[in-house]
Design an enzyme around this catalytic site. Structure first.
Site, PDB file in Angstrom:
ATOM      1  N   LYS A  67       0.802  -1.224   0.000  1.00 36.25           N
ATOM      2  CA  LYS A  67       0.000   0.000   0.000  1.00 36.25           C
ATOM      3  C   LYS A  67       0.839   1.280   0.000  1.00 36.25           C
ATOM      4  O   LYS A  67       0.401   2.310  -0.511  1.00 36.25           O
ATOM      5  CB  LYS A  67      -0.957   0.000   1.186  1.00 36.25           C
ATOM      6  CG  LYS A  67      -2.036  -1.071   1.096  1.00 36.25           C
ATOM      7  CD  LYS A  67      -3.007  -0.988   2.259  1.00 36.25           C
ATOM      8  CE  LYS A  67      -4.084  -2.050   2.153  1.00 36.25           C
ATOM      9  NZ  LYS A  67      -5.079  -1.947   3.236  1.00 36.25           N
ATOM     10  N   TYR A 224     -10.109 -10.939   8.921  1.00 36.67           N
ATOM     11  CA  TYR A 224     -11.379 -11.649   8.776  1.00 36.67           C
ATOM     12  C   TYR A 224     -11.223 -13.154   8.592  1.00 36.67           C
ATOM     13  O   TYR A 224     -12.208 -13.862   8.366  1.00 36.67           O
ATOM     14  CB  TYR A 224     -12.197 -11.073   7.616  1.00 36.67           C
ATOM     15  CG  TYR A 224     -11.516 -11.083   6.269  1.00 36.67           C
ATOM     16  CD1 TYR A 224     -11.503 -12.223   5.474  1.00 36.67           C
ATOM     17  CD2 TYR A 224     -10.895  -9.939   5.778  1.00 36.67           C
ATOM     18  CE1 TYR A 224     -10.892 -12.241   4.232  1.00 36.67           C
ATOM     19  CE2 TYR A 224     -10.280  -9.943   4.539  1.00 36.67           C
ATOM     20  CZ  TYR A 224     -10.282 -11.091   3.773  1.00 36.67           C
ATOM     21  OH  TYR A 224      -9.668 -11.101   2.547  1.00 36.67           O
TER      22      TYR A 224
END
Length: 286
Positions: A67, A224
């Site tokens: 990122k 998750y």
């Protein structure tokens, strides 16, 4: 000409992004393929060079650890991505026969929407767990949610450059402390955003459980898989609202789909419904 998009990261085999994006494109009737590409920071410039030479690319989803590295690989950085120095989305625009790559950040919108839909306070007291690029996006989201001060708890207090820079550029006051001090402040916060890797919050979860106090706020756990995480289980048992990281992934993907398809207004509730179905995410009432 076939249209293409992909998610880039390392490792990437666990990613739910292909399921989310492909469901959206099928619902919209747009023929965009979407794959997962495993690429390290060192190999990113070579891959981006190949992509620049290939026609049909509509967009790239960017995950860890790329990122920040993606900043130098795009022609222009826009919006909050420029403020944070964190890019999780690359879209392509055509200008007079020239293709231009645009870096942006949809993580912030993903966090804001996920937390708002869970019913957070208007100006929450906030805790962020972790200090990297996603934590920087969390600080920006908290600013949008009305927070001027946040406590950030990290495993290594010397590795907080991303989140410190984000807070300074946004005018958010940060208190950075060791993760070993996080249990009581976390349990009492209105909003907690964990950006830690899977299972990295397990020790903190055990400490919060040992306090035997209510956890009345909203917890967003960006990790998750596996789900539910230990900290999510402890939080819910204390009475708090839990937002799975998959929900944040959904909402940031919705913004990416709007950019990649160039049909923003068409990405509506029906599209979001099929995206939820694709990853087994219950649909919250908006």
């Amino acid at each position: 000409m076939s249209l293409r998009a992909a998610v880039l990261g390392h490792p990437i085999s666990h990613s739910k992004s292909p399921a989310l994006h492909l469901a959206a494109y099928a619902q919209l009737g747009i023929g965009i393929s979407y794959t997962a590409i495993d690429v390290t920071e060192g190999l990113l410039p070579s891959l981006m060079g190949q992509i620049r030479d290939q026609q049909g690319w509509r967009g790239l989803s960017v995950t860890m650890p790329l990122k920040t590295a993606m900043l130098s690989q795009v022609d222009e950085v826009r919006g909050v991505a420029r403020t944070l120095g964190v890019v999780n989305t690359v879209s392509f625009e055509d200008h007079n026969g020239t293709r231009k790559s645009i870096g942006s950040n949809t993580d912030v919108a993903g966090i804001v929407n996920a937390v708002r839909h869970a019913g957070s306070a208007a100006a929450p007291s906030a805790v962020v767990l972790g200090g990297g690029g996603t934590a920087a996006s969390a600080v920006a989201a908290l600013k949008e949610l009305g927070t001027a001060h946040a406590q950030v708890f990290v495993r290594d207090t010397s590795r907080t450059a991303d989140v410190r820079a984000a807070a300074e550029s946004l005018g958010v006051d940060l208190e950075i402390r060791s993760l070993t001090d996080a249990a009581r402040p976390t349990a009492s916060a209105d909003v907690v955003i964990s950006t830690l890797p899977p299972r990295a919050a397990d020790g903190l979860a055990a400490e919060v459980a040992a306090l035997k106090t209510p956890t009345p706020g909203v917890l967003l756990d960006v990790a998750y898989d596996p789900w539910p995480s230990l900290i999510a289980t402890v939080w819910q048992s204390g009475g708090g609202a839990v937002v799975p990281g998959l929900e944040m992934l959904l909402y940031q993907a919705v913004e990416q789909v709007r950019l990649f398809t160039r049909r923003g207004d068409d990405v509506n509730a029906a599209v979001i419904d099929v995206m939820c179905d694709a990853v087994g995410l219950p649909r919250r009432a908006l």
